[in-house]
Design an enzyme around this catalytic site. Structure first.
Site, mmCIF file in Angstrom:
data_model
loop_
_atom_site.group_PDB
_atom_site.id
_atom_site.type_symbol
_atom_site.label_atom_id
_atom_site.label_comp_id
_atom_site.label_asym_id
_atom_site.label_seq_id
_atom_site.Cartn_x
_atom_site.Cartn_y
_atom_site.Cartn_z
ATOM 1 C CD GLU A 1 -36.614 90.756 18.980
ATOM 2 O OE1 GLU A 1 -35.591 90.178 19.395
ATOM 3 O OE2 GLU A 1 -37.144 91.700 19.588
ATOM 4 C CB VAL B 1 -34.150 95.522 18.547
ATOM 5 C CG1 VAL B 1 -34.468 96.804 17.776
ATOM 6 C CG2 VAL B 1 -35.410 94.983 19.231
ATOM 7 C CG ASP C 1 -26.099 97.242 30.250
ATOM 8 O OD1 ASP C 1 -26.309 97.288 29.018
ATOM 9 O OD2 ASP C 1 -26.347 96.239 30.941
ATOM 10 C CB SER D 1 -29.753 98.179 24.293
ATOM 11 O OG SER D 1 -29.934 97.347 23.176
ATOM 12 C CB ALA D 2 -25.951 97.483 20.296
ATOM 13 C CG ASP D 3 -31.830 96.903 20.711
ATOM 14 O OD1 ASP D 3 -31.029 96.152 20.116
ATOM 15 O OD2 ASP D 3 -32.741 96.487 21.454
ATOM 16 C CE LYS E 1 -40.365 92.735 29.506
ATOM 17 N NZ LYS E 1 -39.883 92.389 28.177
HETATM 18 N N1 PSU Z 1 -36.721 93.708 25.725
HETATM 19 C C1 PSU Z 1 -37.823 92.958 25.849
HETATM 20 N N2 PSU Z 1 -37.840 91.733 25.283
HETATM 21 C C2 PSU Z 1 -36.788 91.239 24.563
HETATM 22 C C3 PSU Z 1 -35.645 92.066 24.421
HETATM 23 C C4 PSU Z 1 -35.651 93.277 25.007
HETATM 24 O O1 PSU Z 1 -38.758 93.381 26.490
HETATM 25 O O2 PSU Z 1 -36.856 90.112 24.055
HETATM 26 C C5 PSU Z 1 -34.490 91.594 23.586
HETATM 27 C C6 PSU Z 1 -34.544 92.254 22.204
HETATM 28 O O3 PSU Z 1 -34.056 91.321 21.255
HETATM 29 C C7 PSU Z 1 -33.574 93.399 22.355
HETATM 30 C C8 PSU Z 1 -32.521 92.797 23.257
HETATM 31 O O4 PSU Z 1 -33.018 93.840 21.129
HETATM 32 O O5 PSU Z 1 -33.266 92.007 24.178
HETATM 33 C C9 PSU Z 1 -31.713 93.865 23.962
HETATM 34 O O6 PSU Z 1 -30.648 93.287 24.622
HETATM 35 P P1 PSU Z 1 -29.416 94.196 25.121
HETATM 36 O O7 PSU Z 1 -29.993 95.081 26.195
HETATM 37 O O8 PSU Z 1 -28.405 93.224 25.646
HETATM 38 O O9 PSU Z 1 -28.957 94.955 23.922
HETATM 39 MN MN MN Z 2 -26.373 95.686 27.510
#
Ligand code: PSU
Ligand code: MN
Length: 308
Positions: free
Chosen positions: A30, A111, A143, A145-147, A164
Site C-alpha cells: 500500500e 488497505v 467510526d 474503517s472501510a478496511d 494498533k
Molecule cells: N494503521 C496503521 N498504519 C497505517 C494505517 C492504519 O497502523 O498506515 C493506514 C492504512 O492505510 C489503513 C488506513 O488502511 O490507515 C485506515 O484508515 P481509516 O481508519 O481512515 O480507514
Molecule cells: Mn474512519
C-alpha cells in the site's frame, strides 16, 4: 464494468503483468503507509527496502497508488518519490476512489483501496503494517474503517502485524467474525497489537507456516466463499515495544486528537504522527521492521499459493 473499461483507468507495471499472467507470486503493497503513515525521508528508504525484501523471497512487489487519476499497479521511481514527498497526496479509501479518478487527482491507497486494485489486477496477497478497524468509542461514533468491509468482500489475503491499540481490537475482531473473515495467526495463537506481539485476543487459527496460510486461502477461494482473509504476523521480538508503555503513549495521542477535534479519515494519520513524536522515533523503527517482516511473510505465502 467490463475488463476493457476497467483497464482504461489502470496502468499495470509490465513485470507485474507478466508475473500475474504466468501465475508467478506477486505481493501488493500500500501507499498510505508511505504518504500518511511515515515521515519523509524514512518512508523513501522503507519503500525501496520493502520491495527488495519481497524480491529476495522470489516474488514481484506491486506498490499501489493513484497518480493524476490513473490507477497504478506497481510504481516507478518518480511515483514512489511522489508518494513519499506526499505533497497534495490524498488518502484514498473506497468511497474516494471514483472522485480521485474522475478529477485526475493523486492519492495514496489505504488497505481497502490496495485490496481493490490488487483484485482488479489479479493479485491475491498483500502486505501492510496495520489494518484500520473499529475505533475506540466506535459503537457511538460509527467510526469503523472501510478496511473491514473490504476484507469481507474482496478476495485478497492481507498480512499485517495486527491492529494498533488506537483501535478497539475486541470490536474489530467481532466485526470481522460477523462478516465471515478468517483471522489467522502466523505461528501464533494471539492476535498481535502492532507494536506488541499480543493484544490479549486470540486468532481463529494458528497457521504454522506460509504453506498452511496458502492452503487455507486456496480452500476458501476454491469453495467459492469469496472475500478476504487476515493474517496476523507479530513484530519480531527484538523490535517489540512494551505493552504498558505503548498503552500510555496511545492514550496520550488519543487525548491530543480529542483536544484538536480531529475526526474521520484524519484521525489515523494524526495518531500515527503523534505516536512517533511521543516515542522519540522508537515507534517508527518498530513500524518499519514489522512491515518488513510482513512483506517477507506475504512473499513466502505468495510463493506457496503459486504452487497450488
Ligand atoms: N494503521 C496503521 N498504519 C497505517 C494505517 C492504519 O497502523 O498506515 C493506514 C492504512 O492505510 C489503513 C488506513 O488502511 O490507515 C485506515 O484508515 P481509516 O481508519 O481512515 O480507514
Ligand atoms: Mn474512519
Amino acid at each position: 464494468m467490463s475488463e476493457r473499461n476497467l483497464l482504461q483507468f489502470m496502468d499495470i507495471k509490465p513485470e507485474v503483468q507478466e508475473a500475474v499472467s504466468a501465475g508467478k507470486p506477486v505481493v501488493a503493497l500500500e501507499s498510505t503507509i508511505l504518504s500518511h503513515g511515515m515521515p519523509y525521508p524514512e518512508n523513501l528508504g522503507f519503500a525501496h527496502d520493502v520491495e527488495a525484501i519481497v524480491r529476495a523471497q522470489g516474488a514481484v512487489p506491486a506498490t499501489m497508488a493513484i497518480v493524476d487519476g490513473r490507477l497504478k499497479v506497481g510504481l516507478n521511481e518518480a511515483e514512489v518519490m511522489r508518494m513519499c514527498e506526499a505533497k497534495d497526496v490524498r488518502k484514498v479509501s473506497r468511497r474516494d476512489l471514483p472522485i480521485v479518478v474522475a478529477r485526475k487527482l493523486t492519492g495514496a491507497t489505504t488497505v481497502a483501496t490496495t485490496m481493490i486494485l490488487a483484485n482488479m489486477a489479479g493479485i491475491r496477497i498483500f502486505a501492510t503494517g496495520g489494518i484500520g478497524g473499529v475505533h475506540r468509542g466506535g459503537q457511538d461514533s460509527m467510526d469503523i474503517s472501510a478496511d473491514l468491509q473490504e476484507l469481507a468482500h474482496t478476495p485478497v489475503a492481507v498480512v499485517c502485524a495486527g491492529a494498533k491499540m488506537i483501535l478497539d481490537i475486541g470490536r474489530t475482531l467481532e466485526y470481522l467474525e460477523t462478516m465471515g473473515v478468517p483471522v489467522l495467526g502466523l505461528n501464533t495463537d494471539d492476535f498481535p497489537a502492532f507494536y506488541c506481539r499480543k493484544s490479549g485476543y486470540g486468532v481463529d487459527c494458528n497457521a504454522k507456516t506460509p504453506a498452511e496460510v496458502a492452503a487455507i486461502a486456496h480452500a476458501k477461494w476454491s469453495l467459492g466463499l469469496g472475500g478476504g482473509m487476515l493474517i496476523g504476523n507479530p513484530v519480531p521480538q527484538e523490535y517489540a515495544m512494551d505493552f504498558g508503555k505503548m498503552s500510555a503513549v496511545i492514550d496520550r495521542a488519543l487525548a491530543q486528537a480529542d483536544e484538536a477535534g480531529v475526526k474521520g479519515k484524519d484521525i489515523t494519520p494524526f495518531l500515527l504522527a503523534h505516536i512517533v513524536e511521543l516515542t522519540g522515533g522508537d515507534s517508527l523503527k518498530t513500524n518499519i521492521q514489522l512491515a518488513f517482516n510482513n512483506a517477507r511473510a506475504a512473499a513466502q505465502i505468495a510463493v506457496e499459493l503459486a504452487k497450488l
